[in-house]
Design a protein around this motif. Structure first.
Motif, mmCIF file in Angstrom:
data_model
loop_
_atom_site.group_PDB
_atom_site.id
_atom_site.type_symbol
_atom_site.label_atom_id
_atom_site.label_comp_id
_atom_site.label_asym_id
_atom_site.label_seq_id
_atom_site.Cartn_x
_atom_site.Cartn_y
_atom_site.Cartn_z
ATOM 1 N N LYS A 1 -0.352 13.923 2.927
ATOM 2 C CA LYS A 1 -1.033 13.714 4.215
ATOM 3 C C LYS A 1 -1.119 12.240 4.569
ATOM 4 O O LYS A 1 -1.662 11.888 5.605
ATOM 5 C CB LYS A 1 -2.446 14.302 4.174
ATOM 6 N N ARG B 1 -3.867 11.062 0.236
ATOM 7 C CA ARG B 1 -4.259 12.478 0.164
ATOM 8 C C ARG B 1 -3.026 13.364 0.133
ATOM 9 O O ARG B 1 -1.992 13.029 0.735
ATOM 10 C CB ARG B 1 -5.114 12.812 1.394
ATOM 11 N N MET C 1 -7.709 20.031 -0.858
ATOM 12 C CA MET C 1 -7.357 18.623 -0.733
ATOM 13 C C MET C 1 -7.316 17.952 -2.105
ATOM 14 O O MET C 1 -8.178 18.226 -2.945
ATOM 15 C CB MET C 1 -8.498 17.937 0.027
ATOM 16 N N ASN D 1 -3.594 6.762 4.863
ATOM 17 C CA ASN D 1 -4.713 6.323 5.718
ATOM 18 C C ASN D 1 -5.797 7.392 5.722
ATOM 19 O O ASN D 1 -5.898 8.206 6.632
ATOM 20 C CB ASN D 1 -4.217 6.061 7.145
ATOM 21 N N ILE D 2 -6.580 7.371 4.666
ATOM 22 C CA ILE D 2 -7.597 8.393 4.454
ATOM 23 C C ILE D 2 -8.953 7.715 4.286
ATOM 24 O O ILE D 2 -9.056 6.706 3.576
ATOM 25 C CB ILE D 2 -7.262 9.214 3.172
ATOM 26 N N VAL D 3 -9.957 8.275 4.923
ATOM 27 C CA VAL D 3 -11.293 7.674 4.805
ATOM 28 C C VAL D 3 -11.776 7.808 3.356
ATOM 29 O O VAL D 3 -11.790 8.908 2.797
ATOM 30 C CB VAL D 3 -12.307 8.386 5.737
ATOM 31 N N GLY D 4 -12.142 6.698 2.738
ATOM 32 C CA GLY D 4 -12.747 6.722 1.405
ATOM 33 C C GLY D 4 -11.789 7.022 0.267
ATOM 34 O O GLY D 4 -12.237 7.296 -0.845
ATOM 35 N N LEU E 1 -18.371 13.461 -0.564
ATOM 36 C CA LEU E 1 -17.123 13.907 -1.193
ATOM 37 C C LEU E 1 -17.347 14.170 -2.692
ATOM 38 O O LEU E 1 -17.798 13.290 -3.415
ATOM 39 C CB LEU E 1 -16.075 12.820 -0.993
ATOM 40 N N ARG F 1 -16.249 18.457 0.640
ATOM 41 C CA ARG F 1 -16.073 17.194 1.368
ATOM 42 C C ARG F 1 -17.393 16.672 1.951
ATOM 43 O O ARG F 1 -17.587 15.479 2.103
ATOM 44 C CB ARG F 1 -15.024 17.389 2.476
ATOM 45 N N THR F 2 -18.284 17.595 2.329
ATOM 46 C CA THR F 2 -19.557 17.183 2.905
ATOM 47 C C THR F 2 -20.699 17.808 2.108
ATOM 48 O O THR F 2 -20.496 18.840 1.479
ATOM 49 C CB THR F 2 -19.673 17.641 4.372
ATOM 50 N N PRO F 3 -21.908 17.245 2.087
ATOM 51 C CA PRO F 3 -22.309 16.010 2.772
ATOM 52 C C PRO F 3 -21.696 14.749 2.165
ATOM 53 O O PRO F 3 -21.578 13.739 2.837
ATOM 54 C CB PRO F 3 -23.834 16.004 2.628
ATOM 55 N N VAL G 1 -7.178 13.924 -3.553
ATOM 56 C CA VAL G 1 -7.244 12.528 -3.102
ATOM 57 C C VAL G 1 -7.012 11.579 -4.263
ATOM 58 O O VAL G 1 -7.276 11.917 -5.420
ATOM 59 C CB VAL G 1 -8.609 12.195 -2.429
ATOM 60 N N ARG H 1 0.845 -1.214 0.000
ATOM 61 C CA ARG H 1 0.000 0.000 0.000
ATOM 62 C C ARG H 1 0.872 1.253 0.000
ATOM 63 O O ARG H 1 0.581 2.242 -0.680
ATOM 64 C CB ARG H 1 -0.927 0.003 1.237
ATOM 65 N N LYS I 1 -0.066 6.081 10.644
ATOM 66 C CA LYS I 1 -0.257 4.938 11.547
ATOM 67 C C LYS I 1 -0.250 3.666 10.717
ATOM 68 O O LYS I 1 -0.479 3.700 9.512
ATOM 69 C CB LYS I 1 -1.596 5.062 12.270
#
Lengths: 189, 149
Positions: free
Chosen positions: B89, B99, B110, B92-95, B129, B125-127, B112, B25, B65
Motif C-alpha cells: 500500500k 504498509r 493490515m 506514505n502511511i500515518v505513524g 494502533l 487500528r482505533t482508538p 505495518v 525512503r 505521492k
C-alpha cells in the motif's frame, strides 16, 4: 388538526455555510499536520489515524464535506417546510397557499418534501429559473437521502457535488421561491 | 514586488522539499517488502514443502505521492482455487514507514513496518494502533480471518 410543535432550533443555510467555512479551515490545518508527519516520518498528531494511507487520510478529512452537504440540504428543507406551515397556518389566499392547505387537509403533518411541497411549488412556478432550481434541488436530494440513510446502497447521482455546489443550489432555490434565508417565525403552537 | 514574492515563495518551498530523501525512503520500503516476503515464506515452509499451497510473486504499480509511481512485488498465496495477496500500500502511511494489506475473499488485514524494520500485523487500528508481531500464530489468525471458512 394538531399543529407541528416547532423547536425554533433550525439553522439557516447561511449559518451552516459559515460553520463549514471555519471547520474547513481548521480541518485543512489538521490534515496539513498529518501529511507533514508522514513526510517527516514523525509520530502523527492524531493516533486514531495511525495506519492510514494518504488516500485514506483524504477520505477521512473529506467527511466534513459530506456532513456539510447534508446539513445544508437539511437547513433548506427546514426553511421550505416552515414556509409551507406558515402559508397553511396563516390561511393566505394565493394559489400556492390554497394548494398547501388542501395538501395539509389530506396529508396532515406527514406531507412529503419532494412529492408534495416541491411538486406544488413546481406546479405553481411559471418561470424557467424557478422550475430549474426546483429540479436541481430535487436531483441533489438523492445525495441527501444517501447520506442521511447511512450510505449503505449505491447512490444514483447525476454528478459529483461539492459543498459549494450544494450551497449555491440551495441559495438559488430559496431565493427563487422567495423564502428568506434568515430564521423565520411561524405561529406553530 | 509580486515577482520577488513569488521567488521567495518558491525558494521557501524548495528548501522544505529538499530535506526529505525520498529515494532512500523508497529503497528502505522496498527492502522491507522483500524481507516481509522472506519472513512469510519462511513461516509457510512446512505447508509449502508438503505441496499444500503455492506462493507466487506478481508485480503492481504503486502510486505513492511524493515519489511517484514505482513497481512493487505482490506475494500471492494459492490453495486450490482460492488466493490471498499481500498487496503493497506504499510507504506514505500515518505513524508507520510502510504498509502491506493482506487481501482475501472474506476481508483484509493490515501489516505495518515498525521501527527497526520489523513487520507487525495490525490487531486494531482505533482508538490507538495495536500491532502484533508477525509469527506463525498471528499469521494463521490473519489468514483465517480473510480466507473462506
Amino acid at each position: 388538526m394538531k399543529r407541528v410543535s416547532l423547536s425554533g432550533l433550525e439553522k439557516t443555510v447561511q449559518q451552516v455555510w459559515d460553520w463549514y467555512e471555519v471547520q474547513s479551515t481548521i480541518s485543512s490545518q489538521c490534515k496539513g499536520r498529518v501529511i507533514e508527519s508522514i513526510r517527516r516520518g514523525t509520530p502523527a498528531p492524531y493516533p486514531s489515524l495511525d495506519g492510514l494511507s494518504l488516500d485514506e487520510v483524504d477520505d477521512f478529512f473529506d467527511e466534513l464535506d459530506d456532513a456539510a452537504m447534508l446539513d445544508l440540504m437539511a437547513a433548506a428543507e427546514a426553511a421550505i417546510r416552515l414556509d409551507y406551515l406558515d402559508r397553511v397556518y396563516k390561511r393566505r389566499k394565493d394559489p400556492l397557499s390554497r394548494a398547501f392547505r388542501r395538501l395539509y387537509q389530506h396529508q396532515g403533518n406527514g406531507v412529503g418534501l419532494e412529492e408534495h411541497i416541491l411538486a406544488s411549488w413546481k406546479a405553481e412556478a411559471h418561470d424557467a429559473p424557478t422550475r430549474s432550481a426546483i429540479g436541481d434541488f430535487s436531483g441533489a436530494l438523492n445525495l441527501r437521502h444517501w447520506l442521511a440513510h447511512g450510505r449503505y446502497y449505491e447512490p444514483r447521482l447525476g454528478h459529483d457535488y461539492s459543498p459549494l455546489d450544494i450551497y449555491s443550489m440551495v441559495v438559488d432555490l430559496l431565493s427563487s421561491l422567495g423564502i428568506l434565508l434568515q430564521p423565520q417565525t411561524v405561529e406553530g403552537k | 514586488m509580486g515577482k520577488e514574492q513569488l521567488q521567495d515563495f518558491f525558494r521557501q518551498k524548495s528548501q522544505k522539499q529538499s530535506d526529505v530523501n525520498w529515494q532512500a525512503r523508497l529503497d528502505e520500503y522496498l527492502r522491507a517488502l522483500s524481507s516481509l516476503h522472506a519472513e512469510i515464506l519462511n513461516l509457510l515452509a512446512a505447508p509449502r514443502g508438503e505441496g499444500l499451497m503455492k506462493a507466487d510473486a506478481e508485480t503492481i504499480r504503486v502510486n505513492d505521492k511524493f515519489v511517484g509511481p514505482y513497481d512493487a512485488t505482490v506475494l500471492v498465496l494459492r490453495v486450490g482455487d482460492e488466493r490471498v495477496e499481500f498487496v503493497p500500500k506504499g510507504m506514505n502511511i500515518v505513524g508507520a514507514a510502510g504498509r502491506v494489506d493482506l487481501v482475501g475473499e472474506m476481508g483484509q488485514r493490515m501489516l505495518v513496518v515498525q521501527p527497526g524494520a520489523r513487520w507487525g500485523l495490525v490487531a486494531s487500528r482505533t482508538p490507538t494502533l495495536k500491532v502484533m508481531p508477525l509469527d506463525e500464530d498471528s499469521l494463521l489468525d490473519a489468514l483465517r480471518s480473510v480466507m473462506r471458512q
